[in-house]
Design a protein around this motif. Structure first.
Motif, PDB file in Angstrom:
ATOM      1  N   HIS A 291       0.812  -1.218   0.000  1.00 14.72           N
ATOM      2  CA  HIS A 291       0.000   0.000   0.000  1.00 14.72           C
ATOM      3  C   HIS A 291       0.850   1.276   0.000  1.00 14.72           C
ATOM      4  N   GLU A 306      -2.033   0.116   7.978  1.00 12.99           N
ATOM      5  CA  GLU A 306      -1.170  -0.940   7.454  1.00 12.99           C
ATOM      6  C   GLU A 306       0.014  -0.369   6.671  1.00 12.99           C
ATOM      7  N   HIS A 360       2.841  -7.122   4.500  1.00 13.05           N
ATOM      8  CA  HIS A 360       1.465  -6.634   4.670  1.00 13.05           C
ATOM      9  C   HIS A 360       0.985  -6.980   6.075  1.00 13.05           C
ATOM     10  N   LEU A 361      -0.154  -6.402   6.411  1.00 15.50           N
ATOM     11  CA  LEU A 361      -0.820  -6.797   7.653  1.00 15.50           C
ATOM     12  C   LEU A 361      -2.203  -7.314   7.292  1.00 15.50           C
ATOM     13  N   HIS A 411      -6.865  -8.228  -1.424  1.00 14.15           N
ATOM     14  CA  HIS A 411      -5.493  -8.279  -1.917  1.00 14.15           C
ATOM     15  C   HIS A 411      -5.333  -9.036  -3.225  1.00 14.15           C
TER      16      HIS A 411
HETATM   17 ZN   LIG Z   1      -2.027  -5.299   2.453  1.00 15.29          ZN
END
Ligand SMILES: [Zn+2]
Length: 520
Positions: A291, A306, A360-361, A411
């Motif tokens: 992101h 995130e 990522h989270l 995603h």
């Molecule tokens: Zn992500």
């Protein structure tokens, strides 16, 4: 080779109108290499000049054409030249297509070419000067007998390019023109391990075909010229699925797609590794913070984003790698900016990354109890059709983990793009890398492991390198969100990733080097 043409002298400049065109006597076209073949080329007379159809002339000369109606332009493509004609213009642009010495010429015809229905009419005698250049020593024209002699068999299959793709091998056969759909056919003799392609009325340039570098599933190419067709035989290595064949027109090509099962591709890559091991040393690692900019990614209950956590962790990983492994680190972004997914792929490509790690989270607001980290491998799918081998995208997503469904959707595109970084050949490396990362994360952070998982995608074509996609925890979980605010916790994640990368790099390079006989 360079040809230079002097401007033709102005004999006269006639202003012609289509209305003034009359039918003339046809030009006889004799194919001296093809006994008995005689065709005729219709002429149109205007002001005592014989014009012929550009499209028809090109067909007889086995040259490709492209006509633009709005512009009333006709391009004729010969083996090494593209000749561009525009209605009402007496200037002819000649582009030399041989790559080493590109030189364009403008030739001035004594009279302009004329428009016709979906075609251009060319003053024939003057055009012979151009034909002498683009097809040297092949044509002769007897003005009195109105006979054009074509002395050698005209090649219409000019060469082959073989490309190794992520999920198979593409054979591109360059042609000078389009062939009717029922005039070519490909089939495999599995026992003997050959793929055959026959093209009716095809005449191949055997030297350029034999000398084309072979790759992937193709070991050798043998052209055989027969009376009414050309046959290209491809010696295959390994197992290939049913060949798929199609034609493209710009450029003119017959394309055969040979899909290979994963392990064969991998074998091929291993062979390549042996040949050129240094290319594969892990000297550049691409770190991808998910992101950024206008895209915050998932947001925690207290507003933590995130994109910020991912960037922070990625920078920590980068610092450790640079300092301790002394390899080049490339960030797809190193600040809070939006970088498109395609651009991320391009950055990895451009910098010749050897490993790709994405941070990522996770988020699952419907159940804030869900926590833990996951490491993903993007697995190429197997059922894509030939067109996808040829660089088209497709997205079918498989997942068995229901709690991940929502995030997966979020995603999906992203992972699809990242899938372009994977290659069937690197699946086992990616599994290895992911396994090592998961093991180190398990040791260092409190968040429970949800395991190494695979997401299935149709693989795209692009850079290929071992990769891992880490979902470092659930930002939707209060405890984990608190953790992500802590520098110490983020540093632990970074250390774990660094350690996993270090171990992977060591093992992988050891394998490459020993395979190459440099060690042991
Ligand atoms: Zn992500």
């Amino acid at each position: 080779m360079i040809y230079r043409i002097k401007q033709l002298s102005y004999l006269f400049i006639a202003s012609l109108s289509v209305a003034g065109v009359l039918y003339g006597s046809d030009i006889k076209v004799v194919f001296s290499n093809d006994a008995g073949r005689i065709e005729s080329l219709k002429t149109f007379e205007a002001d005592n000049v014989s014009f012929v159809s550009g499209t028809e002339l090109a067909r007889l000369l086995e040259a490709g054409t492209f006509y633009s109606e709005p512009k009333k332009k006709l391009d004729i493509k010969f083996k090494e030249w593209r000749v561009k004609l525009s209605a009402y213009s007496s200037y002819v642009l000649m582009e030399n297509l041989s790559t080493d010495n590109r030189l364009d010429d403008i030739l001035h015809l004594p009279i302009p070419v004329m428009p016709s229905d979906d075609d251009i009419l060319i003053p024939f005698s003057a055009f012979m000067t151009i034909l002498d250049v683009v097809m040297p020593e092949i044509l002769s024209y007897d003005e009195e007998l109105k006979t054009l002699e074509i002395k050698t068999a005209l090649v219409n299959i000019t060469g082959i390019t073989i490309q190794q793709k992520s999920n198979g091998t593409l054979i591109k056969i360059s042609t000078t023109r389009e062939f009717p759909l029922d005039s070519y056919r490909a089939w495999i003799n599995r026992e003997l391990g050959w793929l055959y392609l026959t093209i009716v009325n095809g005449i191949s340039d055997s030297i350029s075909i034999v000398s084309a570098p072979t790759k992937g599933a193709v070991v050798k190419v043998i052209p055989v010229q027969m009376e009414e067709s050309t046959q290209l035989s491809f010696k295959l290595r390994g197992v290939v699925e049913k060949p798929e064949i199609y034609q493209t027109t710009d450029p003119n090509q017959i394309v055969i797609s040979l899909r290979t099962p994963e392990r064969i591709t991998r074998k091929q890559v291993e062979d390549d590794l042996l040949k050129n091991s240094e290319r594969w040393l892990i000297d550049t690692i691409v770190l991808d913070a998910g992101h950024g900019g206008k895209d915050p990614g998932s947001i925690g209950v207290t507003g933590l984003k995130e994109k910020d956590v991912a960037l922070d962790i990625v920078k920590r990983i980068g610092k450790l790698i640079k300092k301790k492994l002394r390899v080049n680190v490339v960030y797809t972004r190193d600040e809070d900016i939006y970088v498109s997914l395609e651009e991320r792929g391009k950055i990895a490509n451009r910098n010749e990354g050897k490993l790709f790690i994405s941070i990522h989270l996770n988020s699952f607001p419907k159940n804030r109890n869900v926590k833990g980290f996951e490491v993903y491998i993007l697995r190429p799918g197997k059922t894509a059709s030939a067109i996808e081998v040829a660089e088209r995208e497709n997205s079918v997503l498989r997942f068995d983990d229901k709690t991940s469904a929502e995030r997966f959707e979020q995603h999906a595109t992203e992972m699809l793009i990242l899938a372009s970084l994977t290659q069937a050949a690197f699946m086992s490396e990616s599994e290895d890398l992911s396994g090592m990362l998961e093991k180190e994360l398990k040791k260092k952070i409190s968040s429970p492991s949800r395991g190494v998982k695979q997401a299935g995608f149709f693989v795209l074509v692009g850079a290929s390198m071992p990769h891992a996609y880490i979902e470092a925890g659930f930002i939707s979980n209060r405890k984990e969100e608190e953790n992500f605010k802590s520098s110490k916790y983020k540093q632990k994640i970074a250390e774990a990733v660094y350690e996993g990368v270090r171990k992977f790099k060591h093992k992988y390079e050891q394998l490459i080097l020993s395979a190459n006989g440099r060690l042991n």
